[in-house]
Design a protein around this motif. Structure first.
Motif, PDB file in Angstrom:
ATOM      1  N   MET A 151      22.804 -24.298  15.909  1.00  0.00           N
ATOM      2  CA  MET A 151      21.495 -24.758  15.489  1.00  0.00           C
ATOM      3  C   MET A 151      21.437 -24.728  13.962  1.00  0.00           C
ATOM      4  O   MET A 151      21.762 -23.730  13.337  1.00  0.00           O
ATOM      5  N   ARG A 152      20.999 -25.818  13.366  1.00  0.00           N
ATOM      6  CA  ARG A 152      20.791 -25.890  11.924  1.00  0.00           C
ATOM      7  C   ARG A 152      19.333 -25.597  11.634  1.00  0.00           C
ATOM      8  O   ARG A 152      18.442 -26.159  12.257  1.00  0.00           O
ATOM      9  N   THR A 153      19.097 -24.695  10.690  1.00  0.00           N
ATOM     10  CA  THR A 153      17.726 -24.356  10.303  1.00  0.00           C
ATOM     11  C   THR A 153      17.741 -23.813   8.880  1.00  0.00           C
ATOM     12  O   THR A 153      18.728 -23.980   8.166  1.00  0.00           O
ATOM     13  N   VAL A 154      16.673 -23.190   8.469  1.00  0.00           N
ATOM     14  CA  VAL A 154      16.610 -22.549   7.159  1.00  0.00           C
ATOM     15  C   VAL A 154      16.227 -21.088   7.328  1.00  0.00           C
ATOM     16  O   VAL A 154      15.544 -20.711   8.276  1.00  0.00           O
ATOM     17  N   ALA A 155      16.714 -20.295   6.400  1.00  0.00           N
ATOM     18  CA  ALA A 155      16.306 -18.898   6.281  1.00  0.00           C
ATOM     19  C   ALA A 155      15.509 -18.800   4.995  1.00  0.00           C
ATOM     20  O   ALA A 155      15.995 -19.197   3.933  1.00  0.00           O
ATOM     21  N   LEU A 156      14.291 -18.304   5.095  1.00  0.00           N
ATOM     22  CA  LEU A 156      13.409 -18.159   3.939  1.00  0.00           C
ATOM     23  C   LEU A 156      13.151 -16.686   3.675  1.00  0.00           C
ATOM     24  O   LEU A 156      12.886 -15.925   4.602  1.00  0.00           O
ATOM     25  N   ARG A 157      13.207 -16.314   2.419  1.00  0.00           N
ATOM     26  CA  ARG A 157      12.827 -14.955   2.049  1.00  0.00           C
ATOM     27  C   ARG A 157      11.302 -14.888   1.943  1.00  0.00           C
ATOM     28  O   ARG A 157      10.661 -15.852   1.546  1.00  0.00           O
ATOM     29  N   PHE A 158      10.748 -13.728   2.276  1.00  0.00           N
ATOM     30  CA  PHE A 158       9.332 -13.509   2.032  1.00  0.00           C
ATOM     31  C   PHE A 158       9.145 -12.085   1.530  1.00  0.00           C
ATOM     32  O   PHE A 158       9.965 -11.210   1.777  1.00  0.00           O
ATOM     33  N   ALA A 159       8.082 -11.880   0.787  1.00  0.00           N
ATOM     34  CA  ALA A 159       7.755 -10.560   0.244  1.00  0.00           C
ATOM     35  C   ALA A 159       6.300 -10.258   0.572  1.00  0.00           C
ATOM     36  O   ALA A 159       5.541 -11.139   0.973  1.00  0.00           O
ATOM     37  N   GLU A 160       5.938  -9.035   0.374  1.00  0.00           N
ATOM     38  CA  GLU A 160       4.579  -8.608   0.677  1.00  0.00           C
ATOM     39  C   GLU A 160       3.725  -8.470  -0.587  1.00  0.00           C
ATOM     40  O   GLU A 160       2.638  -7.902  -0.536  1.00  0.00           O
ATOM     41  N   ASN A 161       4.183  -8.995  -1.712  1.00  0.00           N
ATOM     42  CA  ASN A 161       3.503  -8.834  -2.998  1.00  0.00           C
ATOM     43  C   ASN A 161       2.027  -9.214  -2.974  1.00  0.00           C
ATOM     44  O   ASN A 161       1.199  -8.539  -3.566  1.00  0.00           O
ATOM     45  N   PHE A 162       1.715 -10.318  -2.322  1.00  0.00           N
ATOM     46  CA  PHE A 162       0.345 -10.818  -2.337  1.00  0.00           C
ATOM     47  C   PHE A 162      -0.327 -10.740  -0.975  1.00  0.00           C
ATOM     48  O   PHE A 162      -1.463 -11.158  -0.818  1.00  0.00           O
ATOM     49  N   ALA A 163       0.390 -10.231   0.007  1.00  0.00           N
ATOM     50  CA  ALA A 163      -0.125 -10.166   1.375  1.00  0.00           C
ATOM     51  C   ALA A 163      -1.227  -9.116   1.498  1.00  0.00           C
ATOM     52  O   ALA A 163      -1.269  -8.157   0.732  1.00  0.00           O
ATOM     53  N   PRO A 164      -2.088  -9.285   2.471  1.00  0.00           N
ATOM     54  CA  PRO A 164      -3.094  -8.246   2.721  1.00  0.00           C
ATOM     55  C   PRO A 164      -2.412  -6.989   3.273  1.00  0.00           C
ATOM     56  O   PRO A 164      -1.224  -7.014   3.606  1.00  0.00           O
ATOM     57  N   ASP A 165      -3.175  -5.931   3.404  1.00  0.00           N
ATOM     58  CA  ASP A 165      -2.615  -4.659   3.873  1.00  0.00           C
ATOM     59  C   ASP A 165      -1.908  -4.777   5.217  1.00  0.00           C
ATOM     60  O   ASP A 165      -0.938  -4.079   5.472  1.00  0.00           O
ATOM     61  N   CYS A 166      -2.361  -5.672   6.076  1.00  0.00           N
ATOM     62  CA  CYS A 166      -1.741  -5.822   7.399  1.00  0.00           C
ATOM     63  C   CYS A 166      -0.351  -6.440   7.318  1.00  0.00           C
ATOM     64  O   CYS A 166       0.445  -6.302   8.238  1.00  0.00           O
ATOM     65  N   GLY A 167      -0.039  -7.138   6.219  1.00  0.00           N
ATOM     66  CA  GLY A 167       1.268  -7.753   6.029  1.00  0.00           C
ATOM     67  C   GLY A 167       1.278  -9.247   6.300  1.00  0.00           C
ATOM     68  O   GLY A 167       0.372  -9.792   6.938  1.00  0.00           O
TER      69      GLY A 167
END
Length: 144
Positions: free
Chosen positions: A1-17
């Motif tokens: 399967m071809r897809t993408v892997a994306l990084r994410f961070a919690e820098n701006f996310a609410p407390d719940c994530g």
């Protein structure tokens, strides 16, 4: 399967994530739009993802151990309806170059990174991601 892997961070996310905030909207509306900052994925890559029997993208928590499959049903460059985006990044929606319409988040197997190969280099994602600052990778995934 071809897809993408994306990084994410919690820098701006609410407390719940990040994931929990997106899941809240899925519970309310049946889907949520997940934004990719910067340039969009190519039309070719978007088509390859959506052509799969189970279209999904891999989300990698930067600096953390969380890995998530986001099951998608649409990919677009236009900003989606604002009420279908988590509230914490509605004000910066124009900064996102690509949007994924997600219908489900599923925890990925702990070994998922070793089961993905970066299309451009042929390197295993677990190794490539440690030595690159790239926010995303086009990957081929082969479940073991």
């Amino acid at each position: 399967m071809r897809t993408v892997a994306l990084r994410f961070a919690e820098n701006f996310a609410p407390d719940c994530g990040t994931i929990a905030a997106h899941r809240e909207l899925i519970e309310q509306t049946g889907h949520v739009w997940y934004g990719k900052l910067g340039g969009p994925v190519s039309y070719k890559t978007a088509g390859e993802i959506l052509d799969d029997d189970d279209p999904r993208i891999l989300l990698i928590h930067s600096g953390g151990q969380d890995r998530w499959w986001a099951h998608v049903e649409k990919i677009q460059r236009e900003t989606p309806p604002i009420d279908e985006i988590p509230s914490y990044y509605r004000n910066s929606a124009e900064d996102f170059g690509c949007w994924f319409k997600v219908v489900e988040f599923e925890p990925a197997d702990r070994s998922v990174m070793s089961q993905c190969v970066v299309a451009s280099s042929g390197r295993v994602l677990s190794s490539a991601s440690r030595h690159s600052m790239s926010p995303y990778f086009i990957i081929d995934y082969a479940a073991k």
